[in-house]
Design a protein around this motif. Structure first.
Motif, PDB file in Angstrom:
ATOM      1  N   UNK A  30       0.856  -1.179   0.000  1.00 21.71           N
ATOM      2  CA  UNK A  30       0.000   0.000   0.000  1.00 21.71           C
ATOM      3  C   UNK A  30       0.899   1.238   0.000  1.00 21.71           C
ATOM      4  N   UNK A  31       1.067   1.839  -1.152  1.00 21.34           N
ATOM      5  CA  UNK A  31       1.982   2.968  -1.309  1.00 21.34           C
ATOM      6  C   UNK A  31       1.631   4.113  -0.370  1.00 21.34           C
ATOM      7  N   UNK A  32       0.366   4.453  -0.281  1.00 24.52           N
ATOM      8  CA  UNK A  32      -0.044   5.580   0.562  1.00 24.52           C
ATOM      9  C   UNK A  32       0.313   5.326   2.019  1.00 24.52           C
ATOM     10  N   UNK A  33       0.040   4.126   2.505  1.00 26.02           N
ATOM     11  CA  UNK A  33       0.348   3.805   3.907  1.00 26.02           C
ATOM     12  C   UNK A  33       1.847   3.844   4.137  1.00 26.02           C
ATOM     13  N   UNK A  34       2.601   3.214   3.258  1.00 25.77           N
ATOM     14  CA  UNK A  34       4.061   3.188   3.403  1.00 25.77           C
ATOM     15  C   UNK A  34       4.634   4.605   3.383  1.00 25.77           C
ATOM     16  N   UNK A  35       4.125   5.421   2.479  1.00 29.35           N
ATOM     17  CA  UNK A  35       4.615   6.791   2.357  1.00 29.35           C
ATOM     18  C   UNK A  35       4.245   7.610   3.590  1.00 29.35           C
ATOM     19  N   UNK A  36       2.998   7.530   4.018  1.00 28.88           N
ATOM     20  CA  UNK A  36       2.553   8.271   5.201  1.00 28.88           C
ATOM     21  C   UNK A  36       3.351   7.843   6.434  1.00 28.88           C
ATOM     22  N   UNK A  37       3.527   6.532   6.618  1.00 33.27           N
ATOM     23  CA  UNK A  37       4.287   6.035   7.773  1.00 33.27           C
ATOM     24  C   UNK A  37       5.721   6.562   7.745  1.00 33.27           C
ATOM     25  N   UNK A  38       6.354   6.518   6.585  1.00 36.73           N
ATOM     26  CA  UNK A  38       7.728   6.997   6.467  1.00 36.73           C
ATOM     27  C   UNK A  38       7.849   8.490   6.702  1.00 36.73           C
ATOM     28  N   UNK A  39       6.920   9.253   6.154  1.00 32.60           N
ATOM     29  CA  UNK A  39       6.942  10.700   6.357  1.00 32.60           C
ATOM     30  C   UNK A  39       6.706  11.039   7.824  1.00 32.60           C
ATOM     31  N   UNK A  40       5.790  10.333   8.467  1.00 29.80           N
ATOM     32  CA  UNK A  40       5.542  10.555   9.891  1.00 29.80           C
ATOM     33  C   UNK A  40       6.804  10.290  10.704  1.00 29.80           C
ATOM     34  N   UNK A  41       7.485   9.187  10.404  1.00 34.73           N
ATOM     35  CA  UNK A  41       8.733   8.860  11.100  1.00 34.73           C
ATOM     36  C   UNK A  41       9.791   9.942  10.893  1.00 34.73           C
ATOM     37  N   UNK A  42       9.799  10.537   9.701  1.00 32.11           N
ATOM     38  CA  UNK A  42      10.784  11.570   9.373  1.00 32.11           C
ATOM     39  C   UNK A  42      10.361  12.947   9.872  1.00 32.11           C
ATOM     40  N   UNK A  43       9.148  13.054  10.402  1.00 38.20           N
ATOM     41  CA  UNK A  43       8.666  14.341  10.905  1.00 38.20           C
ATOM     42  C   UNK A  43       8.253  15.300   9.810  1.00 38.20           C
ATOM     43  N   UNK A  44       7.851  14.744   8.663  1.00 39.95           N
ATOM     44  CA  UNK A  44       7.440  15.565   7.526  1.00 39.95           C
ATOM     45  C   UNK A  44       5.929  15.463   7.361  1.00 39.95           C
ATOM     46  N   UNK A  45       5.267  16.607   7.302  1.00 36.50           N
ATOM     47  CA  UNK A  45       3.820  16.652   7.152  1.00 36.50           C
ATOM     48  C   UNK A  45       3.468  17.178   5.771  1.00 36.50           C
ATOM     49  N   UNK A  46       2.640  16.418   5.056  1.00 35.79           N
ATOM     50  CA  UNK A  46       2.163  16.839   3.742  1.00 35.79           C
ATOM     51  C   UNK A  46       0.638  16.839   3.743  1.00 35.79           C
ATOM     52  N   UNK A  47       0.069  17.695   2.918  1.00 35.01           N
ATOM     53  CA  UNK A  47      -1.385  17.695   2.758  1.00 35.01           C
ATOM     54  C   UNK A  47      -1.810  16.391   2.074  1.00 35.01           C
ATOM     55  N   UNK A  48      -3.079  16.071   2.192  1.00 40.18           N
ATOM     56  CA  UNK A  48      -3.599  14.883   1.518  1.00 40.18           C
ATOM     57  C   UNK A  48      -3.401  14.974   0.011  1.00 40.18           C
ATOM     58  N   UNK A  49      -3.552  16.176  -0.549  1.00 35.99           N
ATOM     59  CA  UNK A  49      -3.367  16.364  -1.992  1.00 35.99           C
ATOM     60  C   UNK A  49      -1.925  16.089  -2.406  1.00 35.99           C
ATOM     61  N   UNK A  50      -0.971  16.621  -1.628  1.00 37.93           N
ATOM     62  CA  UNK A  50       0.432  16.392  -1.954  1.00 37.93           C
ATOM     63  C   UNK A  50       0.802  14.924  -1.783  1.00 37.93           C
ATOM     64  N   UNK A  51       0.268  14.287  -0.756  1.00 39.25           N
ATOM     65  CA  UNK A  51       0.518  12.862  -0.560  1.00 39.25           C
ATOM     66  C   UNK A  51      -0.026  12.079  -1.753  1.00 39.25           C
ATOM     67  N   UNK A  52      -1.217  12.413  -2.197  1.00 38.29           N
ATOM     68  CA  UNK A  52      -1.822  11.718  -3.341  1.00 38.29           C
ATOM     69  C   UNK A  52      -0.988  11.897  -4.606  1.00 38.29           C
TER      70      UNK A  52
END
Length: 71
Positions: A30-52
């Protein structure tokens, strides 16, 4: 586009490279989950649009340039 500091941009790029590499070898992830989890670990916050945008780019092309995709 996300307004990321240089530090957060580098962290986001590292996460995208890791997730993109996973996607190339295990497309059932699941790309979205993997990306969100990794960004959270790195302390990076993106909007839902940017994540998509990043998820779509990774699913289409694998590893991508964050600043290019979100630019």
């Amino acid at each position: 586009m996300a307004h990321l500091s240089d530090e957060h941009l580098k962290a986001a790029q590292a996460v995208v490279e890791r997730v993109g590499a996973y996607q190339e070898s295990a497309p059932d992830r699941d790309t979205a989950k993997e990306l969100r989890d990794g960004l959270d670990e790195a302390g990076v916050s993106l909007s839902d649009d940017d994540l998509a945008k990043l998820v779509d780019a990774i699913d289409d092309r694998g590893v991508v340039d964050v600043s290019e995709v979100l630019g």
